[in-house]
Design a protein around this motif. Structure first.
Motif, mmCIF file in Angstrom:
data_model
loop_
_atom_site.group_PDB
_atom_site.id
_atom_site.type_symbol
_atom_site.label_atom_id
_atom_site.label_comp_id
_atom_site.label_asym_id
_atom_site.label_seq_id
_atom_site.Cartn_x
_atom_site.Cartn_y
_atom_site.Cartn_z
ATOM 1 N N MET A 242 6.434 12.837 7.563
ATOM 2 C CA MET A 242 5.912 13.699 6.504
ATOM 3 C C MET A 242 4.817 13.007 5.713
ATOM 4 N N LEU A 243 5.038 11.746 5.343
ATOM 5 C CA LEU A 243 4.065 11.034 4.524
ATOM 6 C C LEU A 243 2.703 10.995 5.203
ATOM 7 N N ALA A 244 2.708 10.723 6.502
ATOM 8 C CA ALA A 244 1.445 10.627 7.229
ATOM 9 C C ALA A 244 0.818 11.998 7.457
ATOM 10 N N LYS A 245 1.614 12.940 7.937
ATOM 11 C CA LYS A 245 1.081 14.251 8.297
ATOM 12 C C LYS A 245 0.551 15.000 7.088
ATOM 13 N N GLU A 246 1.236 14.896 5.954
ATOM 14 C CA GLU A 246 0.837 15.635 4.750
ATOM 15 C C GLU A 246 -0.069 14.818 3.824
ATOM 16 N N ARG A 247 -0.435 13.613 4.266
ATOM 17 C CA ARG A 247 -1.372 12.746 3.520
ATOM 18 C C ARG A 247 -0.912 12.588 2.051
ATOM 19 N N VAL A 248 0.324 12.152 1.913
ATOM 20 C CA VAL A 248 0.965 12.069 0.604
ATOM 21 C C VAL A 248 0.453 10.863 -0.171
ATOM 22 N N ASP A 249 0.132 11.064 -1.437
ATOM 23 C CA ASP A 249 -0.275 9.983 -2.337
ATOM 24 C C ASP A 249 0.897 9.422 -3.130
ATOM 25 N N VAL A 250 1.770 10.315 -3.608
ATOM 26 C CA VAL A 250 2.877 9.921 -4.475
ATOM 27 C C VAL A 250 4.140 10.632 -4.010
ATOM 28 N N VAL A 251 5.229 9.881 -3.916
ATOM 29 C CA VAL A 251 6.524 10.445 -3.550
ATOM 30 C C VAL A 251 7.402 10.543 -4.790
ATOM 31 N N LEU A 252 8.034 11.701 -4.957
ATOM 32 C CA LEU A 252 9.029 11.900 -6.010
ATOM 33 C C LEU A 252 10.405 11.787 -5.376
ATOM 34 N N VAL A 253 11.197 10.807 -5.822
ATOM 35 C CA VAL A 253 12.517 10.563 -5.246
ATOM 36 C C VAL A 253 13.574 11.121 -6.180
ATOM 37 N N THR A 254 14.254 12.187 -5.736
ATOM 38 C CA THR A 254 15.319 12.817 -6.527
ATOM 39 C C THR A 254 16.554 13.023 -5.653
ATOM 40 N N SER A 255 16.792 12.102 -4.747
ATOM 41 C CA SER A 255 17.922 12.162 -3.829
ATOM 42 C C SER A 255 19.149 11.515 -4.458
ATOM 43 N N VAL A 256 20.252 11.463 -3.714
ATOM 44 C CA VAL A 256 21.465 10.773 -4.157
ATOM 45 C C VAL A 256 21.104 9.317 -4.473
ATOM 46 N N ASP A 257 21.646 8.792 -5.561
ATOM 47 C CA ASP A 257 21.202 7.499 -6.098
ATOM 48 C C ASP A 257 21.209 6.375 -5.069
ATOM 49 N N VAL A 258 22.250 6.308 -4.249
ATOM 50 C CA VAL A 258 22.385 5.189 -3.318
ATOM 51 C C VAL A 258 21.307 5.212 -2.240
ATOM 52 N N THR A 259 20.618 6.341 -2.064
ATOM 53 C CA THR A 259 19.553 6.434 -1.063
ATOM 54 C C THR A 259 18.167 6.153 -1.627
ATOM 55 N N HIS A 260 18.042 5.965 -2.936
ATOM 56 C CA HIS A 260 16.721 5.804 -3.541
ATOM 57 C C HIS A 260 15.911 4.698 -2.882
ATOM 58 N N ASP A 261 16.532 3.539 -2.688
ATOM 59 C CA ASP A 261 15.764 2.408 -2.164
ATOM 60 C C ASP A 261 15.199 2.695 -0.784
ATOM 61 N N GLU A 262 15.943 3.435 0.043
ATOM 62 C CA GLU A 262 15.471 3.761 1.388
ATOM 63 C C GLU A 262 14.123 4.479 1.327
ATOM 64 N N TYR A 263 14.027 5.495 0.468
ATOM 65 C CA TYR A 263 12.801 6.283 0.377
ATOM 66 C C TYR A 263 11.713 5.563 -0.410
ATOM 67 N N VAL A 264 12.107 4.845 -1.448
ATOM 68 C CA VAL A 264 11.126 4.110 -2.238
ATOM 69 C C VAL A 264 10.413 3.078 -1.372
ATOM 70 N N VAL A 265 11.173 2.281 -0.648
ATOM 71 C CA VAL A 265 10.572 1.217 0.160
ATOM 72 C C VAL A 265 9.723 1.795 1.283
ATOM 73 N N ALA A 266 10.219 2.835 1.948
ATOM 74 C CA ALA A 266 9.440 3.451 3.028
ATOM 75 C C ALA A 266 8.133 4.023 2.505
ATOM 76 N N ALA A 267 8.171 4.626 1.315
ATOM 77 C CA ALA A 267 6.948 5.188 0.742
ATOM 78 C C ALA A 267 5.955 4.088 0.369
ATOM 79 N N LEU A 268 6.444 3.021 -0.236
ATOM 80 C CA LEU A 268 5.564 1.913 -0.597
ATOM 81 C C LEU A 268 4.919 1.321 0.653
ATOM 82 N N ASP A 269 5.706 1.113 1.695
ATOM 83 C CA ASP A 269 5.176 0.533 2.928
ATOM 84 C C ASP A 269 4.164 1.458 3.600
ATOM 85 N N ALA A 270 4.268 2.763 3.319
ATOM 86 C CA ALA A 270 3.308 3.721 3.867
ATOM 87 C C ALA A 270 2.051 3.839 3.000
ATOM 88 N N GLY A 271 1.984 3.082 1.930
ATOM 89 C CA GLY A 271 0.809 3.104 1.070
ATOM 90 C C GLY A 271 0.855 4.095 -0.061
#
Length: 442
Positions: free
Chosen positions: A74-103
């Protein structure tokens, strides 16, 4: 992926539960001139479909949806600049780190994450990528809290010696943490992390100091299987379609709330998640009554108490200094009416609507050798966390200048988290916990 000058930043949301709606509405309704919402990701398609239907009510076209497993696609295909993470708390780091690594940059709901190793992963990714993580500590934007920050910075009470902070969740709002995934400490970190990180961040911000040592005691007193001794429990596992829940003031009636029905009741066929568990059912691993004693780098101390089963909702903060005392008292609801007991605070979106039972706020400065001074605060409202939600999204999404520089960084998120994690460890060990023993910050 930073937006080009003059271009709207492209946002994607991962985690489309109830709290996501505040961010979605802010992006598409209030800040469409500076921000563009381009995609949803979740483990549950029905929840994403519900948000797309609500977008249609706002006159906005439906967005592409992605299963959470396809987050990086999704990040690549939709050319995302900023990710909003509102998932279950224990999953936050998974999405935060993946988004940061994707730029991408990230805005994440509090708490930033739930434990020290996950926190370290996020901090390491921020250093490695040079991208930005902002934690949505909306209470910093409450006009009452903003005025306290100004008064303290101006020396209104002199050097700060101590803080006393009491937070009361009433038996409508407090009970709700024991119906859903928050009841599992492995998912939420418990209320010391999920809820109190808000409050610990405020104290860090007000004092302009960092926590050093925490000693705490907490227990599950009111809810859970042992709480049946208080005489409120009914015999059912989840409220929907349970005859025993019909007259239970602790039962959440999902079918009576259209948005909750769409997000949870109609969606549970996909993942089996029940949003309406009996608050006295077995399996609760979090506390509902917690006391904390913390010391700070400035030399100040804090006593803090969180009660999740109070008859009224609100909080009291008292800050003692070398020139006087600052007192804040906020009543968000004076009582829980029987008619409202089976609903949520703010209906589907906690905090976005005022409770029905009244409330008030007072801020008082008590200098030495002078009469007390009632401090009037402009902009405070009983909607949206005291008006904080709208003020925060203006800064985060609308580019409104913020003279108080309130956008909380990953380091701020870690500091708020660490107080709660130290409290949790102290619950287990019965001993004081040095924050530096959990995680070392630069």
């Amino acid at each position: 992926m930073s937006p080009q000058p003059g271009k709207r930043a492209r946002y994607a949301v991962v985690g489309t539960g109830a709290r996501a709606e505040m961010f979605v509405r802010a992006l598409v309704r209030d800040h469409a001139d500076t921000a563009e919402l381009v995609a949803f990701a979740d483990v549950n398609q029905a929840r994403m479909d519900a948000h797309n239907r609500w977008l249609g009510e706002l006159g906005h076209p439906s967005l592409p949806t992605y299963h959470a497993d396809d987050f990086t696609t999704m990040l690549a295909k939709e050319r995302v600049d900023v990710v909003l993470v509102t998932s279950v708390d224990v999953t936050h780091d998974e999405y935060v780190v993946a988004a940061l690594d994707a730029g991408c940059d990230v805005v994440t709901e509090k708490p930033m994450t739930t434990d020290a190793p996950r926190c370290q992963r996020i901090l390491d990714a921020v250093r490695r990528t040079g991208r930005r993580v902002t934690v949505a500590f909306n209470y910093r934007y409450n006009p009452l809290h903003e005025q306290m920050r100004r008064l303290l910075a101006e020396g209104a009470v002199g050097e700060i010696g101590s803080v006393h902070f009491e937070w009361l969740l009433d038996v409508r709002h407090g009970a709700d943490y024991f119906r859903r995934w928050h009841r599992d400490k492995a998912s939420s970190g418990g209320l010391m992390v999920h809820k109190a990180s808000h409050h610990f961040d405020l104290v860090n911000w007000w004092l302009d100091a960092t926590p050093v040592q925490v000693y705490a005691a907490g227990r599950l007193f009111f809810y859970g299987d042992d709480g049946r001794r208080h005489g409120y429990a009914r015999d059912y596992d989840r409220a929907h379609a349970a005859p025993a829940a019909a007259d239970d003031p602790f039962a959440l009636r999902l079918a009576e709330h259209p948005r909750l029905r769409e997000l949870y009741l109609d969606a549970e066929v996909e993942d089996g998640y029940h949003r309406d568990r009996n608050v006295f059912a077995p399996g609760v691993t979090i506390e509902d009554d917690m006391a904390v004693l913390a010391s700070y780098s400035s030399g100040a101390t804090m006593t803090y108490h969180l009660t999740a089963y109070a008859p009224w909702e609100g909080y009291r903060v008292m800050i003692n200094g070398s020139r006087g005392r600052l007192e804040l008292e906020v009543t968000e609801s004076e009582f829980v009416s029987p008619a409202a007991a089976g609903a949520l605070k703010g209906t589907a979106l906690h905090g976005t609507e005022a409770a029905a039972e009244g409330g008030q706020a007072t801020l008082t400065l008590r200098p030495f050798w002078s009469p007390p001074q009632r401090i009037e605060v402009d902009g405070y409202t009983r909607h949206g966390h005291g008006g904080a939600d709208a003020r925060m999204t203006q800064v985060l999404f609308g580019g409104v200048p913020d003279p108080l520089d309130r956008a909380a960084s990953a380091r701020d998120g870690a500091l708020a988290l660490l107080t709660g994690l130290a409290a949790n460890r102290s619950f287990d060990t019965g001993a004081p916990v040095r924050v530096a023993d959990l995680l070392t910050l630069d």
